[in-house]
Design a protein around this motif. Sequence first.
Motif, PDB file in Angstrom:
ATOM      1  N   TYR A 210       0.795  -1.231   0.000  1.00 55.90           N
ATOM      2  CA  TYR A 210       0.000   0.000   0.000  1.00 55.90           C
ATOM      3  C   TYR A 210       0.832   1.289   0.000  1.00 55.90           C
ATOM      4  O   TYR A 210       0.496   2.231  -0.724  1.00 55.90           O
ATOM      5  CB  TYR A 210      -1.010   0.010   1.150  1.00 55.90           C
ATOM      6  CG  TYR A 210      -2.324  -0.634   0.754  1.00 55.90           C
ATOM      7  CD1 TYR A 210      -3.176  -0.013  -0.155  1.00 55.90           C
ATOM      8  CD2 TYR A 210      -2.705  -1.862   1.265  1.00 55.90           C
ATOM      9  CE1 TYR A 210      -4.372  -0.596  -0.545  1.00 55.90           C
ATOM     10  CE2 TYR A 210      -3.895  -2.457   0.881  1.00 55.90           C
ATOM     11  CZ  TYR A 210      -4.723  -1.823  -0.015  1.00 55.90           C
ATOM     12  OH  TYR A 210      -5.903  -2.411  -0.410  1.00 55.90           O
ATOM     13  N   PRO A 211       1.919   1.384   0.782  1.00 58.64           N
ATOM     14  CA  PRO A 211       2.708   2.627   0.703  1.00 58.64           C
ATOM     15  C   PRO A 211       3.273   2.869  -0.706  1.00 58.64           C
ATOM     16  O   PRO A 211       3.244   3.995  -1.210  1.00 58.64           O
ATOM     17  CB  PRO A 211       3.836   2.414   1.721  1.00 58.64           C
ATOM     18  CG  PRO A 211       3.280   1.425   2.693  1.00 58.64           C
ATOM     19  CD  PRO A 211       2.399   0.528   1.878  1.00 58.64           C
ATOM     20  N   THR A 212       3.758   1.817  -1.352  1.00 58.87           N
ATOM     21  CA  THR A 212       4.278   1.962  -2.714  1.00 58.87           C
ATOM     22  C   THR A 212       3.156   2.319  -3.668  1.00 58.87           C
ATOM     23  O   THR A 212       3.319   3.177  -4.545  1.00 58.87           O
ATOM     24  CB  THR A 212       4.965   0.660  -3.169  1.00 58.87           C
ATOM     25  OG1 THR A 212       6.035   0.372  -2.256  1.00 58.87           O
ATOM     26  CG2 THR A 212       5.512   0.782  -4.575  1.00 58.87           C
ATOM     27  N   TRP A 213       2.006   1.689  -3.493  1.00 58.60           N
ATOM     28  CA  TRP A 213       0.847   1.995  -4.337  1.00 58.60           C
ATOM     29  C   TRP A 213       0.511   3.481  -4.252  1.00 58.60           C
ATOM     30  O   TRP A 213       0.309   4.146  -5.256  1.00 58.60           O
ATOM     31  CB  TRP A 213      -0.350   1.144  -3.916  1.00 58.60           C
ATOM     32  CG  TRP A 213      -1.599   1.467  -4.659  1.00 58.60           C
ATOM     33  CD1 TRP A 213      -1.963   1.015  -5.896  1.00 58.60           C
ATOM     34  CD2 TRP A 213      -2.658   2.339  -4.234  1.00 58.60           C
ATOM     35  NE1 TRP A 213      -3.184   1.549  -6.265  1.00 58.60           N
ATOM     36  CE2 TRP A 213      -3.625   2.364  -5.263  1.00 58.60           C
ATOM     37  CE3 TRP A 213      -2.883   3.086  -3.084  1.00 58.60           C
ATOM     38  CZ2 TRP A 213      -4.795   3.113  -5.168  1.00 58.60           C
ATOM     39  CZ3 TRP A 213      -4.043   3.843  -2.989  1.00 58.60           C
ATOM     40  CH2 TRP A 213      -4.986   3.841  -4.036  1.00 58.60           C
ATOM     41  N   ALA A 214       0.452   4.008  -3.013  1.00 62.10           N
ATOM     42  CA  ALA A 214       0.112   5.424  -2.831  1.00 62.10           C
ATOM     43  C   ALA A 214       1.142   6.327  -3.514  1.00 62.10           C
ATOM     44  O   ALA A 214       0.775   7.312  -4.171  1.00 62.10           O
ATOM     45  CB  ALA A 214       0.025   5.746  -1.341  1.00 62.10           C
ATOM     46  N   LEU A 215       2.418   5.993  -3.393  1.00 61.58           N
ATOM     47  CA  LEU A 215       3.468   6.795  -4.027  1.00 61.58           C
ATOM     48  C   LEU A 215       3.358   6.759  -5.553  1.00 61.58           C
ATOM     49  O   LEU A 215       3.531   7.778  -6.223  1.00 61.58           O
ATOM     50  CB  LEU A 215       4.850   6.287  -3.604  1.00 61.58           C
ATOM     51  CG  LEU A 215       5.260   6.586  -2.161  1.00 61.58           C
ATOM     52  CD1 LEU A 215       6.501   5.770  -1.783  1.00 61.58           C
ATOM     53  CD2 LEU A 215       5.505   8.066  -1.964  1.00 61.58           C
ATOM     54  N   GLU A 216       3.084   5.586  -6.102  1.00 60.23           N
ATOM     55  CA  GLU A 216       3.052   5.434  -7.563  1.00 60.23           C
ATOM     56  C   GLU A 216       1.784   6.014  -8.191  1.00 60.23           C
ATOM     57  O   GLU A 216       1.826   6.532  -9.299  1.00 60.23           O
ATOM     58  CB  GLU A 216       3.174   3.955  -7.946  1.00 60.23           C
ATOM     59  CG  GLU A 216       4.455   3.291  -7.505  1.00 60.23           C
ATOM     60  CD  GLU A 216       5.704   3.770  -8.210  1.00 60.23           C
ATOM     61  OE1 GLU A 216       5.627   4.726  -9.023  1.00 60.23           O
ATOM     62  OE2 GLU A 216       6.769   3.213  -7.959  1.00 60.23           O
ATOM     63  N   VAL A 217       0.668   5.912  -7.491  1.00 61.44           N
ATOM     64  CA  VAL A 217      -0.621   6.318  -8.048  1.00 61.44           C
ATOM     65  C   VAL A 217      -0.909   7.808  -7.827  1.00 61.44           C
ATOM     66  O   VAL A 217      -1.643   8.418  -8.603  1.00 61.44           O
ATOM     67  CB  VAL A 217      -1.740   5.424  -7.455  1.00 61.44           C
ATOM     68  CG1 VAL A 217      -3.117   5.936  -7.785  1.00 61.44           C
ATOM     69  CG2 VAL A 217      -1.567   3.994  -7.961  1.00 61.44           C
ATOM     70  N   SER A 218      -0.289   8.400  -6.816  1.00 62.13           N
ATOM     71  CA  SER A 218      -0.603   9.798  -6.492  1.00 62.13           C
ATOM     72  C   SER A 218      -0.372  10.776  -7.648  1.00 62.13           C
ATOM     73  O   SER A 218      -1.193  11.686  -7.833  1.00 62.13           O
ATOM     74  CB  SER A 218       0.138  10.254  -5.229  1.00 62.13           C
ATOM     75  OG  SER A 218       1.528  10.174  -5.413  1.00 62.13           O
ATOM     76  N   PRO A 219       0.670  10.636  -8.493  1.00 64.71           N
ATOM     77  CA  PRO A 219       0.783  11.572  -9.622  1.00 64.71           C
ATOM     78  C   PRO A 219      -0.414  11.487 -10.581  1.00 64.71           C
ATOM     79  O   PRO A 219      -0.863  12.511 -11.113  1.00 64.71           O
ATOM     80  CB  PRO A 219       2.075  11.155 -10.326  1.00 64.71           C
ATOM     81  CG  PRO A 219       2.869  10.456  -9.279  1.00 64.71           C
ATOM     82  CD  PRO A 219       1.857   9.774  -8.399  1.00 64.71           C
ATOM     83  N   ALA A 220      -0.947  10.293 -10.785  1.00 64.94           N
ATOM     84  CA  ALA A 220      -2.106  10.128 -11.674  1.00 64.94           C
ATOM     85  C   ALA A 220      -3.336  10.797 -11.077  1.00 64.94           C
ATOM     86  O   ALA A 220      -4.099  11.478 -11.781  1.00 64.94           O
ATOM     87  CB  ALA A 220      -2.376   8.653 -11.937  1.00 64.94           C
ATOM     88  N   VAL A 221      -3.542  10.623  -9.786  1.00 62.72           N
ATOM     89  CA  VAL A 221      -4.707  11.211  -9.122  1.00 62.72           C
ATOM     90  C   VAL A 221      -4.589  12.738  -9.099  1.00 62.72           C
ATOM     91  O   VAL A 221      -5.550  13.451  -9.422  1.00 62.72           O
ATOM     92  CB  VAL A 221      -4.876  10.640  -7.698  1.00 62.72           C
ATOM     93  CG1 VAL A 221      -5.973  11.360  -6.933  1.00 62.72           C
ATOM     94  CG2 VAL A 221      -5.157   9.133  -7.762  1.00 62.72           C
ATOM     95  N   ILE A 222      -3.418  13.240  -8.751  1.00 64.95           N
ATOM     96  CA  ILE A 222      -3.203  14.702  -8.733  1.00 64.95           C
ATOM     97  C   ILE A 222      -3.413  15.271 -10.134  1.00 64.95           C
ATOM     98  O   ILE A 222      -4.079  16.292 -10.309  1.00 64.95           O
ATOM     99  CB  ILE A 222      -1.797  15.035  -8.197  1.00 64.95           C
ATOM    100  CG1 ILE A 222      -1.707  14.689  -6.708  1.00 64.95           C
ATOM    101  CG2 ILE A 222      -1.456  16.506  -8.434  1.00 64.95           C
ATOM    102  CD1 ILE A 222      -0.294  14.683  -6.146  1.00 64.95           C
ATOM    103  N   GLY A 223      -2.870  14.585 -11.145  1.00 64.27           N
ATOM    104  CA  GLY A 223      -3.041  15.039 -12.521  1.00 64.27           C
ATOM    105  C   GLY A 223      -4.495  15.068 -12.946  1.00 64.27           C
ATOM    106  O   GLY A 223      -4.949  16.024 -13.585  1.00 64.27           O
ATOM    107  N   ALA A 224      -5.248  14.029 -12.586  1.00 67.98           N
ATOM    108  CA  ALA A 224      -6.674  13.980 -12.947  1.00 67.98           C
ATOM    109  C   ALA A 224      -7.448  15.118 -12.289  1.00 67.98           C
ATOM    110  O   ALA A 224      -8.281  15.763 -12.932  1.00 67.98           O
ATOM    111  CB  ALA A 224      -7.265  12.630 -12.550  1.00 67.98           C
ATOM    112  N   VAL A 225      -7.161  15.372 -11.023  1.00 69.89           N
ATOM    113  CA  VAL A 225      -7.843  16.466 -10.315  1.00 69.89           C
ATOM    114  C   VAL A 225      -7.525  17.804 -10.988  1.00 69.89           C
ATOM    115  O   VAL A 225      -8.423  18.631 -11.217  1.00 69.89           O
ATOM    116  CB  VAL A 225      -7.439  16.480  -8.818  1.00 69.89           C
ATOM    117  CG1 VAL A 225      -7.911  17.761  -8.128  1.00 69.89           C
ATOM    118  CG2 VAL A 225      -7.996  15.251  -8.102  1.00 69.89           C
TER     119      VAL A 225
END
Length: 196
Positions: free
Chosen positions: A25-40
């Motif tokens: 989960y910590p790695t998932w959050a690090l890897e996915v956060s740029p996609a989520v921030i970009g979408a927002v």
Amino acid sequence: MNRYDWMLVIFTAVLVWSGIAPKDYPTWALEVSPAVIGAVLLVATRKRFQFSDFAYWVMLAHAVVLMVGGHYTYAEVPLFDWLREPMGWSRNNYDKVGHFMQGFSPAVIALEILWRNQVVKSRGWLVFLTICVCMAVSAVYELIEWLVAVLSQEAADAFLGTQGYEWDTQSDMLWCLIGACTMMLLQGFGGGLRRR
């Protein structure tokens, strides 16, 4: 539903899949956060600046690459484990897809913003500055990876995904450069862009 709604549906479906029992989960959050921030950011700014449909699809593809990497960790994406033997690779090379997209996707973003806002008037400067933006994004990402490695030994190996390759950082930046140059070729060095 219009094309933007379909893109959001695809994004959300892959994000939900990615977050169901990821490898870490910590790695998932690090890897996915740029996609989520970009979408927002894209949703928040869509009325002020609309990218081309091509750019939105490229950004969605980049987000999917990030979410798949987040789910499995870049070093353990099954398809690329399977490809290791037939391709003669010594490691799982999915991270190279991620770094290619790290140049490919920001290149179309930078191209459209710089050209349509008339930040530059010369196509030569457009090419140069677009590649500079992509390489800056890559360098910042490598610094973030280094910082995570220093601060968190637990998440560092999965997030870095170096797999023992001492030239991983340089190779990552090379793949970003290849991605950016590929986008420039696809766009005809900015020749296909129109000012709005």
